[in-house]
Design a protein around this motif. Structure first.
Motif, short mmCIF file in Angstrom:
data_model
loop_
_atom_site.label_atom_id
_atom_site.label_comp_id
_atom_site.label_asym_id
_atom_site.label_seq_id
_atom_site.Cartn_x
_atom_site.Cartn_y
_atom_site.Cartn_z
N GLU A 324 0.81 -1.22 0.00
CA GLU A 324 0.00 0.00 0.00
C GLU A 324 0.85 1.28 0.00
O GLU A 324 0.31 2.36 0.17
N ARG A 325 2.16 1.14 -0.19
CA ARG A 325 3.00 2.34 -0.15
C ARG A 325 2.72 3.28 -1.32
O ARG A 325 2.95 4.47 -1.22
N GLY A 331 -1.58 4.15 -8.39
CA GLY A 331 -1.19 2.92 -9.06
C GLY A 331 -2.05 2.64 -10.28
O GLY A 331 -1.54 2.26 -11.33
N LEU A 332 -3.36 2.84 -10.14
CA LEU A 332 -4.26 2.61 -11.27
C LEU A 332 -3.93 3.54 -12.44
O LEU A 332 -3.80 3.10 -13.59
N ARG A 333 -3.81 4.82 -12.14
CA ARG A 333 -3.60 5.80 -13.22
C ARG A 333 -2.23 5.63 -13.87
O ARG A 333 -2.10 5.79 -15.09
N THR A 334 -1.23 5.31 -13.08
CA THR A 334 0.11 5.11 -13.65
C THR A 334 0.12 3.92 -14.60
O THR A 334 0.63 4.00 -15.72
N PHE A 368 3.95 -3.97 -18.52
CA PHE A 368 4.23 -3.46 -17.18
C PHE A 368 3.01 -2.71 -16.65
O PHE A 368 2.65 -2.84 -15.47
N GLY A 369 2.38 -1.94 -17.52
CA GLY A 369 1.22 -1.15 -17.09
C GLY A 369 0.09 -2.01 -16.58
O GLY A 369 -0.46 -1.77 -15.50
N VAL A 373 -1.63 -2.78 -12.46
CA VAL A 373 -3.00 -2.50 -12.03
C VAL A 373 -3.83 -3.75 -11.80
O VAL A 373 -4.80 -3.73 -11.03
N TYR A 374 -3.51 -4.86 -12.45
CA TYR A 374 -4.45 -5.98 -12.54
C TYR A 374 -4.84 -6.56 -11.19
O TYR A 374 -6.04 -6.78 -10.91
#
Length: 457
Positions: A324-325, A331-334, A368-369, A373-374
């Motif tokens: 959770e850092r 994380g989702l948007r990146t 990687f993206g 997120v998955y």
């Protein structure tokens, strides 16, 4: 200090208590992943040998369509009796489907096998998700789902090369028969854990209406993916009717407000579908592009799948390490932004006849993206679901994933045939553009996945 000591000594996912369950569950995911990568790698060859190039996209959409039915039945069954009967029955169905595909003498028989596979693979994923909630404590859920994500893509290290090499040497049939053989040890590893699971106490009722809605959605997906076989006017009417039918039939199978991107779980379920569709909508056409216009062999054309899988696995591992850092919304948007970058590279390569290394690097970035997120969708959905909703919401995640991917495959299949098929490089540009556009939509919706009050965790 005592708290830290307790946390450190608590068993992890690879401790003696959990290792067989962890390895067995990840192995089943990995076999499913290998099979998916194998199909993507060998399908250009299969479609040519079985004279089924017009049904290329449907070979991928067929298991997604039948998988919807498997997911709904599995979610209801898991809520009634727990995950044990779901995992047992679905693993058997998946194995039977592999056998039918491996022995298929025609494209029709192959598609029947793919439909059987879909029933099994759709159900087994739901069963495994619910199994996680019963076998592992919540503190380990993130690590387990990161392991699932890594298991889904780790076969990409060798899977495409193995599938291509087997196809070139002894034939594509043996790719699927080999995957069938791997199911046995994976199943034996989870069997002791399945035997220890107690039936569910909730005894949720059967919901035949949901199963009928799933059958309707599956029929609409099948129709959507067969429009390339119809005259233009009739095909256009079928597209409109199929999309309308999907909008109606999927609504009862998903959390309320999912199609409208309602905040929290509904938006997470929708995002899972958009992200998955953006990936598979381009992924299945990369080996086809490389073999049709760049002269790649079946083994060599899988190199892009391998690079994307490696980066997906690395991102999944990274998510499990950092926990959770990194705020979930960040994380989702990146991750989605990286997917857009990779998708645009796929569009640019055939559009401007760039060197294939461009699409290989771009798909590595995209991998990687999606890896970043998955697993977040599953972790957050289980965290925010009531116990009585975990089966339904786990099913909804995979339904959204499959339905969205099948719709994009249907649209791309129609565009591909309409523009000119594999002989016209513009057809590949159109398919990659559709996939990239879906990723853009996901980025727009991403803010609704994490309600404002929950953005710290």
């Amino acid at each position: 200090m005592s708290t830290a000591a307790v946390d450190t000594s608590s068993p992890g996912v690879l401790s003696k208590k959990y290792i067989l369950a962890t390895l067995g569950m990840c192995a089943l995911i990995g076999i499913s992943a290998f099979e998916a990568l194998a199909v993507t790698t060998v399908m250009p060859t299969v479609s040519r040998e079985l004279d089924g190039e017009s049904l290329y996209a449907f070979a991928f959409a067929a298991p997604l369509a039948s998988g919807l039915v498997g997911m709904v039945v599995a979610g209801n069954w898991a809520d009634r009796r727990g995950p044990r009967p779901v995992v047992l029955a679905s693993t058997l169905l998946f194995a039977v489907g592999l056998l039918v595909v491996g022995l298929a003498p025609s494209m029709t028989v192959l598609l029947i096998g793919r439909l059987i596979q879909g029933l099994g693979s759709g159900a087994v994923i739901v069963g495994l998700y619910v199994m996680v909630s019963q076998v592992f404590p919540e503190r380990l859920h993130s690590a387990v789902f990161a392991g699932f994500a890594a298991a889904w893509v780790l076969p990409g290290l060798v899977g495409p090369v193995i599938a291509g090499t087997v196809t070139q040497t002894v034939g594509w049939h043996w790719v699927f028969i080999g995957a069938l053989g791997l199911c046995v040890p994976a199943f034996l590893m989870i069997l002791p854990t399945l035997r220890r699971l107690e039936p569910s106490d909730t005894r949720a009722p059967w919901r035949p209406a949901r199963i009928l809605w799933a059958l309707g959605a599956a029929a609409a997906i099948v129709a959507l993916n067969l429009i390339s076989e119809l005259p233009d006017l009739l095909g256009a009417l079928v597209v409109v009717a199929s999309v309308a039918a999907l909008a109606v039939t999927l609504r009862p199978l998903l959390p309320k407000k999912t199609l409208g991107a309602g905040t929290g779980i509904p938006a997470l379920v929708l995002l899972r579908g958009l992200v998955g569709a953006a990936f598979i909508g381009g992924d299945v056409y990369i080996p086809y592009l490389l073999s049709s216009h760049y002269g790649f062999s079946p083994a060599a054309s899988g190199v892009t799948l391998t690079s994307g899988a490696v980066s997906w696995a690395f991102a999944s591992w990274l998510v499990g390490r950092i926990g959770e850092r990194v705020p979930q919304l960040t994380g989702l948007r990146t991750g989605i932004a990286l997917m857009i970058v990779g998708g645009l590279s796929a569009v640019a390569t055939p559009l401007w006849h760039l060197h294939p290394v461009v699409i290989i690097i771009g798909w590595t970035i995209l991998g990687f993206g999606i890896g970043f997120v998955y697993s977040r969708f599953s972790v957050l959905t289980l965290r925010w679901s009531k116990d009585s909703e975990k089966g339904f919401n786990s099913s909804a995640l995979t339904i959204s994933d499959s339905a969205s991917a099948a719709v994009v495959l249907g649209v791309n299949g129609a565009l591909f045939g309409l523009i000119g098929g594999p002989g016209d490089i513009t057809a590949f540009v159109a398919c990659f553009a559709v996939a990239a556009l879906v990723a853009v939509v996901a980025l727009i919706v991403s803010g609704r996945g994490i309600p404002v009050g929950r953005r710290q965790g």
